[in-house]
Motif scaffolding. Structure first.
Motif, PDB file in Angstrom:
ATOM      1  N   MET A 157      23.861 -13.655  45.761  1.00  0.00           N
ATOM      2  CA  MET A 157      24.661 -14.138  46.886  1.00  0.00           C
ATOM      3  C   MET A 157      24.247 -15.568  47.234  1.00  0.00           C
ATOM      4  N   SER A 158      25.228 -16.425  47.557  1.00  0.00           N
ATOM      5  CA  SER A 158      24.918 -17.806  47.951  1.00  0.00           C
ATOM      6  C   SER A 158      24.012 -17.823  49.167  1.00  0.00           C
ATOM      7  N   LYS A 159      23.182 -18.868  49.239  1.00  0.00           N
ATOM      8  CA  LYS A 159      22.272 -18.974  50.380  1.00  0.00           C
ATOM      9  C   LYS A 159      23.019 -19.230  51.678  1.00  0.00           C
ATOM     10  N   LEU A 160      24.164 -19.885  51.585  1.00  0.00           N
ATOM     11  CA  LEU A 160      24.859 -20.357  52.774  1.00  0.00           C
ATOM     12  C   LEU A 160      26.311 -19.874  52.750  1.00  0.00           C
ATOM     13  N   VAL A 161      26.727 -19.204  53.828  1.00  0.00           N
ATOM     14  CA  VAL A 161      28.122 -18.756  53.936  1.00  0.00           C
ATOM     15  C   VAL A 161      28.776 -19.505  55.090  1.00  0.00           C
ATOM     16  N   ILE A 162      29.854 -20.219  54.760  1.00  0.00           N
ATOM     17  CA  ILE A 162      30.591 -20.999  55.755  1.00  0.00           C
ATOM     18  C   ILE A 162      31.862 -20.249  56.112  1.00  0.00           C
ATOM     19  N   GLY A 163      32.026 -19.912  57.372  1.00  0.00           N
ATOM     20  CA  GLY A 163      33.260 -19.287  57.836  1.00  0.00           C
ATOM     21  C   GLY A 163      34.289 -20.358  58.150  1.00  0.00           C
ATOM     22  N   VAL A 164      35.471 -20.238  57.563  1.00  0.00           N
ATOM     23  CA  VAL A 164      36.564 -21.181  57.846  1.00  0.00           C
ATOM     24  C   VAL A 164      37.644 -20.437  58.609  1.00  0.00           C
ATOM     25  N   THR A 165      38.080 -21.016  59.734  1.00  0.00           N
ATOM     26  CA  THR A 165      39.139 -20.386  60.507  1.00  0.00           C
ATOM     27  C   THR A 165      40.004 -21.456  61.156  1.00  0.00           C
ATOM     28  N   GLY A 166      41.097 -21.008  61.730  1.00  0.00           N
ATOM     29  CA  GLY A 166      42.042 -21.899  62.401  1.00  0.00           C
ATOM     30  C   GLY A 166      43.251 -21.069  62.762  1.00  0.00           C
ATOM     31  N   GLY A 167      44.026 -21.528  63.716  1.00  0.00           N
ATOM     32  CA  GLY A 167      45.215 -20.784  64.116  1.00  0.00           C
ATOM     33  C   GLY A 167      46.268 -20.780  63.028  1.00  0.00           C
ATOM     34  N   ILE A 168      47.285 -19.968  63.207  1.00  0.00           N
ATOM     35  CA  ILE A 168      48.390 -19.920  62.257  1.00  0.00           C
ATOM     36  C   ILE A 168      49.002 -21.316  62.131  1.00  0.00           C
ATOM     37  N   GLY A 169      49.286 -21.723  60.899  1.00  0.00           N
ATOM     38  CA  GLY A 169      49.903 -23.027  60.678  1.00  0.00           C
ATOM     39  C   GLY A 169      48.949 -24.209  60.740  1.00  0.00           C
ATOM     40  N   SER A 170      47.644 -23.934  60.804  1.00  0.00           N
ATOM     41  CA  SER A 170      46.678 -25.048  60.926  1.00  0.00           C
ATOM     42  C   SER A 170      46.362 -25.688  59.574  1.00  0.00           C
ATOM     43  N   GLY A 171      46.631 -24.959  58.483  1.00  0.00           N
ATOM     44  CA  GLY A 171      46.384 -25.526  57.147  1.00  0.00           C
ATOM     45  C   GLY A 171      45.111 -25.031  56.501  1.00  0.00           C
ATOM     46  N   LYS A 172      44.741 -23.782  56.779  1.00  0.00           N
ATOM     47  CA  LYS A 172      43.519 -23.216  56.187  1.00  0.00           C
ATOM     48  C   LYS A 172      43.591 -23.194  54.671  1.00  0.00           C
TER      49      LYS A 172
END
Length: 200
Positions: A1-16
């Motif tokens: 498993m990677s040492k670092l987990v980055i959570g990416v989020t944003g509202g609908i239509g934000s361009g995730k």
């Protein structure tokens, strides 16, 4: 498993998707909670059987897959049904995400989820990157992309965390109200930051 987990989020239509596709092009593994949520209701999976038992065979398409639009209409009209569905699916989705995180071999891993701050999924991450756009841009993009009415779009946005709630949880913020080129410039810098954290 990677040492670092980055959570990416944003509202609908934000361009995730634009953000995670770019990280993917840099060789970073992307674990997508939406994909995990689709996998747990594939034909033959126990969750799909339970949904069909509760809502009847009408909830399935002719090919035997889940009719997502019908299900979305049901849970939009009933909080009870939404809670039942969340209790069924969230543990299964979480298990799927954890398995994929453990299999990741890139320097760090991106975990993208529209409900990262609304559910306990954020505890699987070390940092949170919020894809931020003004709400009027969210509305316009969603309506033109998904062909939804203003009312439907507003209803979905109301069910998600507010822009301010997301920003309060953010360790990092990327502004996606400009061009893709401007977005990618920001992501290049953030990518270097994350590589630096892994090496530290």
């Amino acid at each position: 498993m990677s040492k670092l987990v980055i959570g990416v989020t944003g509202g609908i239509g934000s361009g995730k998707t634009a953000v995670t596709d770019y990280f993917s092009s840099l060789g970073i593994t992307v674990v997508d909670a939406d994909q995990a949520s689709r996998m747990v209701v594939e034909p033959g999976r126990p969750a799909l059987v339970k949904i069909a038992e509760r809502h009847g065979q009408d909830i399935l398409t002719d090919e035997g897959t889940l009719d997502r639009r019908k299900l979305r209409d049901i849970i939009f009209d009933s909080d009870n049904e939404r809670v039942w569905l969340e209790q069924l699916l969230h543990p299964l989705i979480r298990n799927q995400i954890v398995q994929q995180l453990e299999e990741s071999e890139s320097p760090y891993t991106i975990m993208v989820s529209p409900l990262l701050v609304e559910t306990d999924q954020h505890v699987l991450t070390d940092r949170i990157l919020v894809v931020d756009v003004p709400e009027d841009i969210q509305r316009e993009r969603t309506m033109s992309r998904d062909g939804m009415s203003k009312e439907q779009t507003q209803a979905i946005m109301a069910k998600q965390a507010s822009r301010n709630q997301r920003l309060e949880k953010a360790n990092d913020v990327v502004d996606n109200s400009g061009s893709l080129e401007q977005l990618f410039q920001q992501l290049d810098q953030i990518h270097q930051t994350y590589l630096g954290l892994v090496k530290a």
